[in-house]
Design an enzyme around this catalytic site. Structure first.
Site, PDB file in Angstrom:
ATOM      1  N   ASP A  22      -1.534 -14.991  -9.900  1.00 52.47           N
ATOM      2  CA  ASP A  22      -2.188 -15.954  -8.608  1.00 52.47           C
ATOM      3  C   ASP A  22      -1.077 -16.494  -9.227  1.00 52.47           C
ATOM      4  O   ASP A  22      -1.861 -17.431 -10.470  1.00 52.47           O
ATOM      5  CB  ASP A  22      -3.528 -15.392  -9.448  1.00 52.47           C
ATOM      6  CG  ASP A  22      -4.078 -16.859  -8.280  1.00 52.47           C
ATOM      7  OD1 ASP A  22      -3.078 -17.803  -7.633  1.00 52.47           O
ATOM      8  OD2 ASP A  22      -5.004 -17.049  -8.713  1.00 52.47           O
ATOM      9  N   ASN A  24      -1.302 -19.708  -7.580  1.00 47.51           N
ATOM     10  CA  ASN A  24      -1.854 -20.997  -7.123  1.00 47.51           C
ATOM     11  C   ASN A  24      -3.442 -20.997  -7.735  1.00 47.51           C
ATOM     12  O   ASN A  24      -4.386 -22.239  -6.605  1.00 47.51           O
ATOM     13  CB  ASN A  24      -2.076 -21.142  -5.433  1.00 47.51           C
ATOM     14  CG  ASN A  24      -2.762 -20.728  -5.296  1.00 47.51           C
ATOM     15  OD1 ASN A  24      -3.273 -18.914  -5.704  1.00 47.51           O
ATOM     16  ND2 ASN A  24      -2.505 -20.656  -3.499  1.00 47.51           N
ATOM     17  N   ASP A  26      -6.117 -19.606  -6.782  1.00 44.13           N
ATOM     18  CA  ASP A  26      -7.444 -18.920  -5.999  1.00 44.13           C
ATOM     19  C   ASP A  26      -8.039 -17.280  -6.127  1.00 44.13           C
ATOM     20  O   ASP A  26      -8.295 -17.679  -5.126  1.00 44.13           O
ATOM     21  CB  ASP A  26      -6.824 -19.066  -4.026  1.00 44.13           C
ATOM     22  CG  ASP A  26      -5.468 -18.056  -4.046  1.00 44.13           C
ATOM     23  OD1 ASP A  26      -5.098 -17.513  -4.619  1.00 44.13           O
ATOM     24  OD2 ASP A  26      -5.418 -18.323  -2.580  1.00 44.13           O
ATOM     25  N   ASP A  30      -0.052 -13.773  -5.671  1.00 48.03           N
ATOM     26  CA  ASP A  30       0.882 -14.510  -4.661  1.00 48.03           C
ATOM     27  C   ASP A  30       2.496 -14.374  -5.284  1.00 48.03           C
ATOM     28  O   ASP A  30       2.058 -13.892  -6.065  1.00 48.03           O
ATOM     29  CB  ASP A  30       0.460 -15.764  -3.669  1.00 48.03           C
ATOM     30  CG  ASP A  30       0.482 -16.958  -5.571  1.00 48.03           C
ATOM     31  OD1 ASP A  30       1.484 -16.778  -6.223  1.00 48.03           O
ATOM     32  OD2 ASP A  30      -0.623 -16.803  -5.184  1.00 48.03           O
ATOM     33  N   ASP A 201       4.992   3.900   4.778  1.00 42.83           N
ATOM     34  CA  ASP A 201       3.436   4.152   4.888  1.00 42.83           C
ATOM     35  C   ASP A 201       3.341   5.683   5.759  1.00 42.83           C
ATOM     36  O   ASP A 201       3.497   5.419   6.722  1.00 42.83           O
ATOM     37  CB  ASP A 201       3.049   3.419   4.931  1.00 42.83           C
ATOM     38  CG  ASP A 201       1.602   3.376   4.967  1.00 42.83           C
ATOM     39  OD1 ASP A 201       1.219   3.402   3.612  1.00 42.83           O
ATOM     40  OD2 ASP A 201       0.141   3.367   5.848  1.00 42.83           O
ATOM     41  N   GLU A 274      23.713   0.043   1.072  1.00 38.77           N
ATOM     42  CA  GLU A 274      22.827   1.668   1.407  1.00 38.77           C
ATOM     43  C   GLU A 274      21.566   0.686   1.191  1.00 38.77           C
ATOM     44  O   GLU A 274      20.451   0.723  -0.202  1.00 38.77           O
ATOM     45  CB  GLU A 274      23.231   2.176  -0.809  1.00 38.77           C
ATOM     46  CG  GLU A 274      23.817   2.999  -0.376  1.00 38.77           C
ATOM     47  CD  GLU A 274      23.923   4.029  -1.345  1.00 38.77           C
ATOM     48  OE1 GLU A 274      23.296   5.215  -0.837  1.00 38.77           O
ATOM     49  OE2 GLU A 274      24.653   3.409  -2.246  1.00 38.77           O
TER      50      GLU A 274
HETATM   51  O1  TEU Z   1      -2.165   5.694   2.521  1.00 39.39           O
HETATM   52  C1  TEU Z   1      -1.918   7.119   3.779  1.00 39.39           C
HETATM   53  C2  TEU Z   1      -2.721   8.055   2.329  1.00 39.39           C
HETATM   54  O2  TEU Z   1      -2.723   9.482   3.349  1.00 39.39           O
HETATM   55  C3  TEU Z   1      -3.841   7.935   2.487  1.00 39.39           C
HETATM   56  O3  TEU Z   1      -4.715   9.163   2.499  1.00 39.39           O
HETATM   57  C4  TEU Z   1      -4.170   8.353   0.687  1.00 39.39           C
HETATM   58  O4  TEU Z   1      -3.950   9.088   0.480  1.00 39.39           O
HETATM   59  C5  TEU Z   1      -5.727   7.513   0.306  1.00 39.39           C
HETATM   60  O5  TEU Z   1      -5.511   6.529   0.644  1.00 39.39           O
HETATM   61  C6  TEU Z   1      -5.682   7.962  -0.728  1.00 39.39           C
HETATM   62  O6  TEU Z   1      -7.538   7.430  -0.881  1.00 39.39           O
HETATM   63  C7  TEU Z   1      -1.782   5.125   3.422  1.00 39.39           C
HETATM   64  C8  TEU Z   1      -1.480   3.934   2.198  1.00 39.39           C
HETATM   65  O7  TEU Z   1      -1.157   3.856   0.078  1.00 39.39           O
HETATM   66  C9  TEU Z   1      -3.131   3.205   1.888  1.00 39.39           C
HETATM   67  O8  TEU Z   1      -2.942   1.999   0.642  1.00 39.39           O
HETATM   68  C10 TEU Z   1      -3.557   2.706   3.363  1.00 39.39           C
HETATM   69  O9  TEU Z   1      -5.069   2.632   2.769  1.00 39.39           O
HETATM   70  C11 TEU Z   1      -3.083   3.994   3.949  1.00 39.39           C
HETATM   71  O10 TEU Z   1      -1.551   4.227   4.270  1.00 39.39           O
HETATM   72  C12 TEU Z   1      -3.307   3.333   5.463  1.00 39.39           C
HETATM   73  O11 TEU Z   1      -2.230   2.441   5.852  1.00 39.39           O
HETATM   74 CA    CA Z   2      -2.791 -16.486  -5.160  1.00 37.25          CA
END
Ligand code: TEU
Ligand code: CA
Length: 571
Positions: A22, A24, A26, A30, A201, A274
């Site tokens: 952190d 700043n 708060d 960040d 994700d 890459e």
């Molecule tokens: O997680 C994807 C996911 O499949 C989740 O079921 C994960 O295994 C779970 O969070 C475990 O409790 C990703 C991200 O890593 C997670 O932090 C997000 O909440 C999720 O996508 C939604 O974007």
């Molecule tokens: Ca902060």
């Protein structure tokens, strides 16, 4: 053999920006704080960072609900701060991957705001809308991974929208060409800015079965919500995964996914230097032919156990490596922001310090790119919240309410919610034995409580100058790995196939051969790992003191929990 690529030999390090530093005052991490810690990361010896989402977000899912893909969350800083961070990392030889959330946006994203405004809106089909069932209920029985139904009724237009995660995370409709176009523009924006790639994700959730086939699973909700826990035996894990996959069968891994990933790969391949894709997924299929889909796919199966035993690790490696297409490169990890911290998950309550070192040595010597989760290098542990109002992981709040509804007593419900809560591994990074663990200045209220064990040596400042600290163990281990072509790039050959206590394997590259021997027991032991032709071992790394600089592999003695690496010397 082609020479290794940067992302194959780099050690990756995940940063959860809200909890790292952190700058700043708060109470929230960040870019200012992060920039200030770049020297720490360089000294640790990592070559790449994966940054969890840094975008503007209502934070229903701590940044994984993005309301602007082209910006920086104001509490983290500005785009200029992001650039300074990127330049600072690059200037230290550290590459940066950012998190790209493709499956869903925040419900506060203007795309969804428009989509929900009327059935005729041009962005209506950017999300997944369906009419209610004849009884007015949701279109089918699909569940949200985070609890409750996967459908939410929107009063404005009388239709349901689909969300695999929280209802504030509506799924994009990836069958709509404009969605793809818009998201590829987002990818280009950050690639143009100079990021080195993306952690993708929840990739398996991008498409769902358009005919809405109902699921046939009987997995109870409270059980499903504990997916991130590792305290299951191998048999229980297998049974659980089966039910879990049955539950989400029609909502994940649908046709079209691999074509889409190949398209994104082609896009990043247009860029020089890459750029890399790491999928938050575990299936080998995501490697494509080994060179046309994702660069790296997490070896999550390795993590899904209560105990990391030699037999478990050998079986995981045998299965995983055999299944990989030629050219594909493994990617191992023991923790992230969704699961318990490795020291807690894989400890035995008695030898946790020894095991943390042993497991780190395993992670950093197995074949593949290792991904560390911030804090593991100082031995941060899970912190279980005991007040429901402190929970920030809404999944845990849902769990708590569910258990209360089921009649579970309050304390018990809170304990179970805390144990599955992702907050347990997201507490602020512990920089010093100081107020707020040095994460925030004294007097600030941190966004999650600090784990009080910062006062017991679990902090950077105390470990920095102690040669025997876990932090210096990680530094030494990473340095040994990075100095060794065999450990970075070599093949893997298991040894001692039936040994219950010792995990031993060879890593061999054209330039070098190394033997790795890890003692998973609390007793010292002696093993014959003699090689043909006979050779001596030059000690490259050990977690313990050794009298001799070289060893006889025919008679290798390991101290309790010792991690030993020796370079094979032709005699
Ligand atoms: O997680 C994807 C996911 O499949 C989740 O079921 C994960 O295994 C779970 O969070 C475990 O409790 C990703 C991200 O890593 C997670 O932090 C997000 O909440 C999720 O996508 C939604 O974007
Ligand atoms: Ca902060």
């Amino acid at each position: 053999m082609r020479s290794s690529r940067w992302w194959q030999s780099a050690v990756f390090y995940q940063i959860y920006p809200r909890s790292f530093a952190d700058g700043n005052g708060d109470g929230i991490g960040d870019f200012l704080g992060l920039i200030d810690k770049l020297d720490y990361l360089r000294d640790l010896g990592v070559q790449a960072l994966w940054l969890s989402p840094h975008y503007p977000s209502p934070n229903v899912d701590v940044g994984y609900d993005i309301s602007d893909y082209l910006g920086v969350a104001p509490e983290y800083g500005t785009l200029a701060d992001f650039r300074r961070f990127l330049d600072g990392a690059h200037g230290r030889g550290i590459r940066v991957l950012i998190d790209l959330v493709l499956n869903h946006t925040s419900d506060a994203h203007p795309w969804f705001q428009q989509s929900r405004s009327s059935r005729e809106n041009p962005k209506r089909d950017w999300y997944v809308w369906r009419d209610p069932a004849p009884d007015g209920g949701p279109p089918n029985n699909w569940r949200s991974r985070f609890g409750g139904p996967a459908w939410t009724l929107d009063e404005t237009t009388g239709q349901y929208y689909y969300h695999f995660f929280f209802k504030e995370q509506p799924d994009l409709n990836w069958r709509h060409p404009e969605v793809k176009r818009a998201m590829w523009e987002v990818a280009r924006f950050w690639l143009d800015l100079g990021v080195d790639g993306f952690r993708l994700d929840a990739v398996s959730t991008i498409f769902e079965d358009p005919s809405l086939t109902p699921h046939q699973s009987s997995l109870p909700e409270a059980e499903m919500l504990t997916e991130g826990r590792t305290n299951r035996s191998p048999e229980e894990t297998q049974a659980f995964r089966q039910q879990f996959e049955l539950l989400f069968r029609h909502q994940t891994h649908q046709p079209g996914l691999h074509e889409l990933m190949k398209e994104l790969r082609a896009l990043v391949d247009e860029y020089p230097g890459e750029r890399v894709l790491i999928g938050e997924c575990h299936k080998i299929e995501f490697y494509g032919n080994g060179d046309d889909e994702l660069h790296l796919v997490f070896n999550f199966p390795l993590m899904r156990t209560r105990r990391l035993t030699p037999a478990w690790i050998r079986a995981n490696q045998a299965e995983r490596l055999a299944a990989m297409p030629p050219g594909a490169w493994p990617c191992n990890t023991l923790g992230n922001h969704d699961v318990g911290r490795m020291k807690t998950s894989y400890g035995d309550g008695v030898h946790d310090d020894d095991l943390a070192r042993l497991h780190a040595a395993m992670l950093l010597t197995l074949k593949g790119t290792p991904v560390l989760y911030h804090g593991e290098e100082i031995g941060m542990t899970d912190w279980l919240l005991d007040r429901v109002e402190d929970l920030r992981d809404r999944q845990a709040v849902h769990m708590y309410r569910l258990l209360i509804r089921e009649g579970v007593p309050e304390r018990e419900a809170m304990r179970r919610a805390a144990e599955m809560s992702r907050d347990r591994c997201r507490t602020p990074f512990q920089w010093a034995n100081a107020a707020n663990a040095g994460f925030s200045p004294a007097g600030a209220t941190t966004w999650l409580p600090v784990n009080p064990n910062y006062a017991q040596g679990v902090n950077v400042a105390d470990q920095q100058n102690d040669p025997r600290s876990l932090l210096n163990f990680y530094r030494r281990l990473i340095a040994a790995r990075q100095a060794s072509p065999a450990l970075r790039e070599g093949d893997y050959t298991p040894l001692l196939p039936n040994d219950d206590h010792c995990l031993a394997f060879l890593r061999a590259s054209p330039e070098q051969r190394c033997l790795v021997a890890l003692n998973f027991s609390a007793e010292s032991l002696t093993r014959n790992v003699a090689l043909a032709p006979p050779a001596r071992l030059r000690t490259v790394f050990t977690s313990h003191q050794r009298r001799a600089a070289d060893e006889d592999p025919g008679h290798l003695t390991l101290a309790p929990f010792e991690a030993y690496i020796g370079e094979i010397q032709p005699s």
